[in-house]
Enzyme design. Structure first.
Site, PDB file in Angstrom:
ATOM      1  N   SER A  84       0.648  -1.158  -0.006  1.00  0.00           N
ATOM      2  CA  SER A  84      -0.253   0.117  -0.045  1.00  0.00           C
ATOM      3  C   SER A  84       0.822   1.116   0.058  1.00  0.00           C
ATOM      4  CB  SER A  84      -0.741   0.062   1.120  1.00  0.00           C
ATOM      5  OG  SER A  84      -1.810   1.294   1.125  1.00  0.00           O
ATOM      6  N   GLU A 135     -10.195   2.460   3.702  1.00  0.00           N
ATOM      7  CA  GLU A 135      -9.552   3.606   2.911  1.00  0.00           C
ATOM      8  C   GLU A 135     -10.910   4.226   2.269  1.00  0.00           C
ATOM      9  OE1 GLU A 135      -7.549   4.078  -1.383  1.00  0.00           O
ATOM     10  OE2 GLU A 135      -6.348   3.229   0.206  1.00  0.00           O
ATOM     11  N   HIS A 179      -7.773  -3.182   4.473  1.00  0.00           N
ATOM     12  CA  HIS A 179      -6.994  -1.697   4.519  1.00  0.00           C
ATOM     13  C   HIS A 179      -7.715  -0.973   3.290  1.00  0.00           C
ATOM     14  CE1 HIS A 179      -4.608   0.871   2.311  1.00  0.00           C
ATOM     15  NE2 HIS A 179      -3.906   1.305   3.600  1.00  0.00           N
ATOM     16  N   ASN A 180      -7.975  -1.477   2.152  1.00  0.00           N
ATOM     17  CA  ASN A 180      -8.710  -0.638   1.028  1.00  0.00           C
ATOM     18  C   ASN A 180      -9.894  -0.200   1.351  1.00  0.00           C
ATOM     19  OD1 ASN A 180      -6.010  -1.135  -0.103  1.00  0.00           O
ATOM     20  ND2 ASN A 180      -6.775  -1.772  -2.063  1.00  0.00           N
ATOM     21  N   LYS A 211      -4.739  -6.489   3.275  1.00  0.00           N
ATOM     22  CA  LYS A 211      -4.441  -5.447   2.351  1.00  0.00           C
ATOM     23  C   LYS A 211      -5.955  -5.113   2.073  1.00  0.00           C
ATOM     24  CE  LYS A 211      -3.089  -2.370  -0.546  1.00  0.00           C
ATOM     25  NZ  LYS A 211      -3.918  -2.041  -1.610  1.00  0.00           N
TER      26      LYS A 211
END
Length: 478
Positions: free
Chosen positions: A130, A191, A187-188, A184
């Site tokens: 990232s 986001e 995480h996105n 990940k």
């Protein structure tokens, strides 16, 4: 060709070339590079003669240029292209060599690929990376999965290129097979929620408060000195300060209001549904992007008599502070839901994921890097079994301090006709989480009525079914 490179990169588009440059800039690294299109390989070498690259025109030469155990990071388009490169490398790699997929792969694909590759006694690592183009070049946050053995070789190399936060490299071994890509993905998803929440705060400040983009930029710059300090707040302030050179208008006003998506937010919501874990803030952020792209439907909407009420603001300073508090509380919920999803995914897939370590590696390099990730890390360090991030003392106090302003902002935005789906859903989640009793009891009664799905009682163990017609007697079914 003599084997001299300690690591290689396959795929030299922007992310791959920047990652290769990052690797080559670190002492002790020699980087083999290969791209299906030789022109990209040649261009990278020509543009950066100072880099310690070993370029190859064929996949065979690339493999031959790697020292054992061979390590190759794949940076190509997710899907068929990734599978093709994995297949080519698997046919040429040997026992204990390591193939790393550094793209945004769906974690279930990573689980499948790891099984296939490990059957050849080759390690396969799905690594979330990232930070975008800049992070790949200057230091990303890295989330590798795979075996501990593969990480013993790969870890020091990744640590050499990762972002550094408070003296610590932003990389840690996440867990086996698809764990890295799962984290990940979450995480996105966070986001998506974080960006939507900031956008809703901007919309309130502008529509209700009458602030200009440049004025809101200054507000966000001030917010970035406190508990909301983050990369996303910082860059949003810059976006809002930008003036369009062609028209002289604020750039944000000439950007089409249709937000794009590459799918990782959708994957987060789909996975959370499969796991039975609510990520309502993330879901609303995904849906908000979808609605923004429905151009013809939005253009065709009639002029509804929607009963809007004016938002009366007697003190602008208090109004701005209330919006800040609502944003912070909603942001806490988004992160809490994200970490709940990670825990649920770990339980489902037998991954041993350290939530506090995940928060630590997100402090630098990645898009959602923020000051309060230290607080999250501390919370899970203090209690690794924490049922919800909202139950940690610091975050409980933060939510309680913001609750009144949060409710005012959501209710007044609704009355004013300003859409705040992520703010509102975050508040509803908080209220649902703290409710002593939910109307789900009625839903379960409805399910038993039409489908004999049974229900449980609060006073007696077991499952029950009511004969809703006739004598309406109750039957214990187990």
């Amino acid at each position: 060709m003599s084997a001299t490179a300690n690591i290689g990169v396959v795929g030299l588009a922007v992310m791959g070339s920047n990652l290769a440059r990052n690797l080559a800039s670190r002492q002790g690294n020699s980087v083999a590079i290969y791209n299906r299109s030789v022109e990209k390989t040649n261009d990278l070498v020509a543009s950066h003669p100072e880099a310690n690259f070993i370029a190859s025109e064929t996949i065979d030469d690339f493999v031959a240029s790697l020292a054992k155990p061979r390590i190759a990071i794949i940076m190509v388009q997710a899907g068929f292209a990734t599978d093709s490169v994995i297949s080519a490398l698997s046919e040429r790699f040997e026992k204990d060599d390591i193939i790393v997929d550094g793209g945004n792969a769906l974690y279930t694909d990573t689980i499948r690929r790891e099984k296939e590759v490990s059957a050849r006694n080759i390690h396969f690592v799905g690594a979330g990376i990232s930070g975008g183009e800049e992070g790949a070049l200057k230091g990303p946050s890295i989330m590798p999965g795979g075996t501990k053995e593969s990480y013993s070789h790969l870890g020091p190399i990744l640590a050499s290129i990762a972002a550094v936060a408070e003296g610590e490299p932003c990389v840690t071994h996440i867990g086996t097979d698809g764990a890295g890509h799962f984290v990940k993905m979450i995480h996105n998803g966070i986001e998506y929620a974080d960006m939507q929440l900031i956008a809703e705060a901007y919309d309130i400040l502008r529509q209700a408060g009458g602030l200009s983009p440049s004025e809101i930029s200054k507000v966000l710059t001030e917010w970035n000195t406190g508990e909301l300090e983050s990369y996303l707040i910082e860059i949003t302030a810059e976006v809002l300060a930008q003036v369009d050179q062609k028209t002289g208008e604020p750039l944000v006003d000439v950007i089409l209001d249709a937000a794009g998506s590459k799918g990782t937010g959708v994957w987060t919501v789909q996975s959370a549904l499969d796991l039975g874990t609510p990520v309502s803030g993330i879901a609303e952020a995904v849906f908000a992007r979808s609605l923004s792209s429905q151009a013809s439907q939005r253009a065709g909407a009639p002029a509804f008599a929607a009963g809007n009420e004016a938002w009366e603001i007697s003190d602008q300073k208090t109004f701005i502070e209330d919006v800040r508090k609502a944003l912070y509380a909603s942001k806490i919920v988004a992160y809490a839901q994200g970490f709940d999803a990670i825990r649920a995914g770990a339980l489902e897939n037998n991954w041993d994921i350290n939530l506090g370590a995940v928060a630590k590696i997100w402090r630098g390099g990645c898009i959602i890097r923020a000051q309060f990730l230290n607080r999250i890390s501390d919370a899970y360090k203090q209690d690794s079994t924490l049922l919800s991030l909202l139950f940690d003392g610091y975050f409980q106090q933060a939510i309680e301090d913001a609750a009144g302003a949060w409710r005012q902002v959501v209710s007044k935005a609704s009355l004013a006709g300003i859409p705040v789906p992520a703010f509102a859903s975050s508040l509803s989640y908080f209220d649902g989480l703290r409710a002593k009793r939910l109307p789900a009891a009625l839903v379960q009664g409805q399910r038993d009525f039409f489908g004999a799905h049974t229900y449980k009682r609060v006073d007696t163990p077991g499952a029950f079914h009511t004969l809703w017609s006739g004598d309406k007697s109750e039957i214990k079914t187990d």
